[in-house]
Design an enzyme around this catalytic site. Sequence first.
Site, short mmCIF file in Angstrom:
data_model
loop_
_atom_site.label_atom_id
_atom_site.label_comp_id
_atom_site.label_asym_id
_atom_site.label_seq_id
_atom_site.Cartn_x
_atom_site.Cartn_y
_atom_site.Cartn_z
N ASP A 35 0.65 -1.16 0.10
CA ASP A 35 -0.08 0.22 -0.39
C ASP A 35 1.13 1.52 0.05
OD1 ASP A 35 -2.64 1.73 2.07
OD2 ASP A 35 -2.04 2.43 0.56
N SER A 199 -1.37 16.57 -11.83
CA SER A 199 -1.79 16.00 -13.63
C SER A 199 -2.16 17.59 -13.93
CB SER A 199 -2.69 15.00 -13.60
OG SER A 199 -3.33 15.05 -14.57
C1 2Z3 Z 1 -10.17 8.23 1.24
C2 2Z3 Z 1 -11.18 6.92 0.03
C3 2Z3 Z 1 -9.87 5.09 0.29
C4 2Z3 Z 1 -11.16 4.37 0.20
C5 2Z3 Z 1 -9.33 3.07 0.41
N1 2Z3 Z 1 -10.00 1.70 0.53
C6 2Z3 Z 1 -10.35 1.12 -0.53
O1 2Z3 Z 1 -10.31 1.44 -2.07
C7 2Z3 Z 1 -10.47 -0.18 -0.17
C8 2Z3 Z 1 -9.70 -1.38 -0.41
C9 2Z3 Z 1 -10.28 -3.08 -0.34
C10 2Z3 Z 1 -10.34 -3.54 -1.43
C11 2Z3 Z 1 -10.39 -4.60 -0.98
C12 2Z3 Z 1 -11.12 -5.16 0.91
C13 2Z3 Z 1 -10.83 -4.50 1.45
C14 2Z3 Z 1 -10.69 -3.17 1.04
N2 2Z3 Z 1 -12.02 -0.87 -1.71
C15 2Z3 Z 1 -13.03 0.20 -1.95
O2 2Z3 Z 1 -13.74 0.92 -0.95
N3 2Z3 Z 1 -14.35 -0.40 -2.51
C16 2Z3 Z 1 -14.77 0.30 -2.73
C17 2Z3 Z 1 -15.76 0.93 -4.19
O3 2Z3 Z 1 -15.65 -0.55 -4.78
C18 2Z3 Z 1 -14.22 -1.28 -4.95
C19 2Z3 Z 1 -13.45 -1.50 -3.25
C20 2Z3 Z 1 -8.51 2.84 1.79
O4 2Z3 Z 1 -9.01 3.56 3.28
N4 2Z3 Z 1 -7.25 2.95 1.61
C21 2Z3 Z 1 -6.02 2.52 2.20
C22 2Z3 Z 1 -5.73 0.94 2.14
C23 2Z3 Z 1 -7.34 -0.17 2.21
C24 2Z3 Z 1 -7.35 0.06 3.69
C25 2Z3 Z 1 -8.40 -1.19 3.57
C26 2Z3 Z 1 -7.72 -2.46 3.57
C27 2Z3 Z 1 -7.04 -2.23 2.16
C28 2Z3 Z 1 -6.25 -0.89 2.23
C29 2Z3 Z 1 -4.91 3.80 1.84
O5 2Z3 Z 1 -3.99 3.32 2.65
O6 2Z3 Z 1 -4.66 3.62 0.23
C30 2Z3 Z 1 -5.35 5.47 2.21
F1 2Z3 Z 1 -4.27 5.65 1.17
F2 2Z3 Z 1 -6.49 5.69 0.77
C31 2Z3 Z 1 -5.24 5.51 3.11
O7 2Z3 Z 1 -6.58 5.19 4.31
N5 2Z3 Z 1 -4.29 6.03 3.73
C32 2Z3 Z 1 -3.68 6.37 5.27
#
Ligand code: 2Z3
Length: 330
Positions: A35, A199
């Site tokens: 990540d 961008s």
């Molecule tokens: C503000 C919007 C950001 C939302 C982002 N989450 C997502 O994008 C999650 C990832 C996920 C995949 C599979 C199972 C569970 C969760 N997917 C998601 O919200 N969706 C909903 C929409 O359809 C697609 C899948 C996020 O929090 N990313 C984190 C890392 C994730 C945390 C949850 C587990 C998977 C990794 C991040 O670190 O990239 C961040 F930068 F967003 C962050 O919060 N940094 C502190």
Amino acid sequence: RQTGTVETDAEKHDVEYLTPISIGTPPQNLIVDFDTGSSDLWVFSTEMAAKDIKGQAVYDPNNSSTSEKLQGSTWQITYGDGSSSSGDVYLDTVTIGNLTVPNQAVEAATKVSDEFTDDANNDGLLGLGFSSINTVQPTPQNTFFDNIKNNLDAPLFTADLKHGAPGSYNFGYIDPAAYVGNISWTPVDSSQGFWSFTSPGYAVGTEAMRNHSISGIADTGTTLLLLPKSVVKAYYEEIQGAQYDSNQGGYVFPCSPTPPDFVFGVSDGIVTVPGDMVSYAPVDSANQDCFGGIQSDTGIGFSIFGDVALKTSFVVFDAGGLQLGWGAKN
Ligand SMILES: CCCC[C@H](NC(=O)[C@H](Cc1ccccc1)NC(=O)N1CCOCC1)C(=O)N[C@@H](CC1CCCCC1)C(O)(O)C(F)(F)C(=O)NC
């Protein structure tokens, strides 16, 4: 000087990309989400309540002759999607591919939110953001990449995520076979701990580029491409039948015909998200309507170039030059 490579597997609908690592002596194998949007390496552990573990592999520090508890250290993180986890900290050997860091801070979970418990395939996260946002207290710890980057041929890593196929993370080198043409480089602002860039503009389908700065982060841990509301609106206006569906929490549109491409600028180059990658996933079993891979970044404070954008390209995260490189995939 060394380099390394490791394969990462796309889960269903490329919702996340999971990569094998090993921790401890003898090695304990876990599969985690690399990540670039965060900077903690945390894993499910034997210190968690059994009810919070549903199929995940766990790290057992007591079963590693090289683990050493970082006395008094704790961590707690909450992610953008509301999920969270917390626990304590060990130093232990961590290996990714053929690369090993002997005393990596491994954050052992004692608690995780339901989203993590319900994601059986994911045993934790490996942060590849900047160490300035590591959550360990009282002393923040270095990421795996920060610990190894001075031993690499070059202080960089690359992400080659694929659509519905295994991709790869490489450390320390740019694989010339992975891309064609020239890599477009753009400066990174790491002041918030993210791989942030701006961008210069975007285009919908074959239209002319619009001058519209979009500042966001290159984030392998976010599934979708989250952009300013005005840009998202301009894009979906070009799709017959597209509408914001509050039940689904985003724009939904008829799965066919294929929607227009989305193009965004990267300094002097452009990155094209093909229309068929914008149809993220069917919202119903009849496969009539699709949930959009491009959604709004409202409330976040910046845009997020997540997997929908990253999997179109070969992306170089260059900590030496503090720059991001976007190359067209081979
Ligand atoms: C503000 C919007 C950001 C939302 C982002 N989450 C997502 O994008 C999650 C990832 C996920 C995949 C599979 C199972 C569970 C969760 N997917 C998601 O919200 N969706 C909903 C929409 O359809 C697609 C899948 C996020 O929090 N990313 C984190 C890392 C994730 C945390 C949850 C587990 C998977 C990794 C991040 O670190 O990239 C961040 F930068 F967003 C962050 O919060 N940094 C502190």
